[in-house]
Enzyme design. Structure first.
Site, PDB file in Angstrom:
ATOM      1  CG  ASN A  82      -5.223  -0.875 -11.927  1.00 27.34           C
ATOM      2  OD1 ASN A  82      -4.863  -0.975 -10.746  1.00 27.34           O
ATOM      3  ND2 ASN A  82      -4.696  -1.623 -12.888  1.00 27.34           N
ATOM      4  N   GLY A 102       0.787  -1.236   0.000  1.00 28.28           N
ATOM      5  CA  GLY A 102       0.000   0.000   0.000  1.00 28.28           C
ATOM      6  C   GLY A 102       0.812   1.275   0.000  1.00 28.28           C
ATOM      7  CB  SER A 103       4.206   2.276  -1.131  1.00 24.66           C
ATOM      8  OG  SER A 103       4.237   1.955  -2.501  1.00 24.66           O
ATOM      9  CG  ASN A 104       1.207   3.524  -5.677  1.00 24.58           C
ATOM     10  OD1 ASN A 104       1.519   4.555  -6.267  1.00 24.58           O
ATOM     11  ND2 ASN A 104       1.836   2.376  -5.879  1.00 24.58           N
ATOM     12  CD  GLU A 146       3.381   2.300  -9.536  1.00 28.93           C
ATOM     13  OE1 GLU A 146       3.588   1.976  -8.348  1.00 28.93           O
ATOM     14  OE2 GLU A 146       2.918   1.510 -10.374  1.00 28.93           O
ATOM     15  CG  HIS A 200      -0.001  -2.409 -15.090  1.00 28.99           C
ATOM     16  ND1 HIS A 200      -0.233  -3.599 -14.431  1.00 28.99           N
ATOM     17  CD2 HIS A 200       0.926  -2.673 -16.040  1.00 28.99           C
ATOM     18  CE1 HIS A 200       0.527  -4.544 -14.962  1.00 28.99           C
ATOM     19  NE2 HIS A 200       1.227  -4.017 -15.939  1.00 28.99           N
ATOM     20  CG  LEU A 242     -11.192  -9.443 -13.703  1.00 32.20           C
ATOM     21  CD1 LEU A 242     -10.104  -8.687 -14.454  1.00 32.20           C
ATOM     22  CD2 LEU A 242     -11.622 -10.667 -14.512  1.00 32.20           C
ATOM     23  CG  ASP A 293      -3.122  -4.868 -15.787  1.00 34.90           C
ATOM     24  OD1 ASP A 293      -3.491  -4.282 -14.768  1.00 34.90           O
ATOM     25  OD2 ASP A 293      -2.416  -5.891 -15.770  1.00 34.90           O
ATOM     26  CG  LEU A 347      -2.354  -8.162  -6.691  1.00 35.41           C
ATOM     27  CD1 LEU A 347      -1.307  -9.101  -6.111  1.00 35.41           C
ATOM     28  CD2 LEU A 347      -1.795  -7.407  -7.892  1.00 35.41           C
TER      29      LEU A 347
HETATM   30  C1  GAR Z   1       2.235  -0.920  -7.787  1.00 37.53           C
HETATM   31  O1  GAR Z   1       3.482  -0.900  -8.435  1.00 37.53           O
HETATM   32  C2  GAR Z   1       1.119  -1.019  -8.817  1.00 37.53           C
HETATM   33  O2  GAR Z   1       1.425  -0.386 -10.024  1.00 37.53           O
HETATM   34  C3  GAR Z   1       1.015  -2.506  -9.008  1.00 37.53           C
HETATM   35  O3  GAR Z   1       1.161  -3.027  -7.707  1.00 37.53           O
HETATM   36  C4  GAR Z   1       2.089  -2.217  -6.984  1.00 37.53           C
HETATM   37  C5  GAR Z   1       1.551  -1.982  -5.587  1.00 37.53           C
HETATM   38  O4  GAR Z   1       2.495  -1.373  -4.756  1.00 37.53           O
HETATM   39  N1  GAR Z   1      -0.231  -2.878  -9.604  1.00 37.53           N
HETATM   40  C6  GAR Z   1      -0.338  -3.852 -10.524  1.00 37.53           C
HETATM   41  O5  GAR Z   1       0.601  -4.527 -10.881  1.00 37.53           O
HETATM   42  C7  GAR Z   1      -1.743  -4.033 -11.117  1.00 37.53           C
HETATM   43  N2  GAR Z   1      -1.702  -4.946 -12.217  1.00 37.53           N
HETATM   44  P1  GAR Z   1       2.067  -0.712  -3.382  1.00 37.53           P
HETATM   45  O6  GAR Z   1       1.252  -1.762  -2.608  1.00 37.53           O
HETATM   46  O7  GAR Z   1       3.339  -0.407  -2.679  1.00 37.53           O
HETATM   47  O8  GAR Z   1       1.260   0.501  -3.689  1.00 37.53           O
END
Ligand code: GAR
Length: 191
Positions: A103, A13-15, A175, A105, A88, A146, A86
């Site tokens: 989303n 969950g860093s985003n 991101e 990616h 659908l 995606d 992750l």
């Molecule tokens: C992120 O890099 C995001 O782009 C990716 O999961 C990571 C989550 O990181 N998403 C996908 O690959 C979707 N197909 P986070 O938990 O540190 O935010």
């Protein structure tokens, strides 16, 4: 009225963290709920740190019932944000939030997307393909992995000798910088 965001995340969950930070003092929007399919996901701790409520669900709740849609409606959610989620998205959720599910990616879609393409696998695929360019994509969500309409792409050059860690770091920086801003831009348009 502030727009209300729900974040779905399966892992660290860093985003989600950057989005919660960004909207903490915003007049336009607030993160009202964090949802996860994974009871161990660190994103739940992050939500707690921001005193944002969270909800954990399982496959049955998500795919066989309207529980999640009802919850989002009850909490008057306006925008659904996937941040490392992750699974659908099922049709009932798509129908309930048309053009309101976003989303992120970690590649330049349509390259290196689709089922099973997440995390290190994406960056490994970029190295294996010998791509000279890599980046991130923010897009609307549809019934495929995606695949929806692209809202924003950020790119960087892949240098000779770049490792998986370097690609991952560069992508993550992009991101964290852009996802909150792109969401803010969308929310301003809705107002
Ligand atoms: C992120 O890099 C995001 O782009 C990716 O999961 C990571 C989550 O990181 N998403 C996908 O690959 C979707 N197909 P986070 O938990 O540190 O935010």
């Amino acid at each position: 009225m502030k727009k209300r965001i729900a974040i779905f995340a399966s892992g660290s969950g860093s985003n989600a963290q950057k989005i919660m930070e960004h909207f903490k003092y915003s007049d336009d929007a607030e993160v009202a709920l964090v949802l996860s399919n994974n009871p161990e996901a660190y994103v739940l701790q992050r939500a707690d740190n921001f005193e944002i409520p969270s909800h954990v669900f399982d496959r049955h709740d998500f795919y066989q019932t309207d529980e999640i849609v009802s919850l989002l409606k009850r909490l008057e959610i306006d925008l659904v944000v996937l941040a490392g989620f992750l699974w659908l998205v099922p049709q009932n959720l798509l129908n309930a939030f048309p053009n309101k599910i976003i989303n992120i990616h970690p590649s330049l879609l349509p390259k290196h997307g689709g089922k099973g393409m997440y995390g290190d696998r994406v960056h490994k695929a970029v190295l294996a393909a010998g791509d000279e360019e890599h980046g991130i994509t923010i897009h609307f969500v549809n019934e495929n992995f995606d695949d929806g309409e692209i809202i924003y792409q950020g790119r960087f050059r892949v240098e000779k000798g770049d490792t998986l860690e370097i690609l991952k770091f560069n992508g993550q920086q992009l991101e964290h910088l852009h996802y909150p801003k792109v969401l803010e831009g969308l929310i301003k348009k809705y107002n």
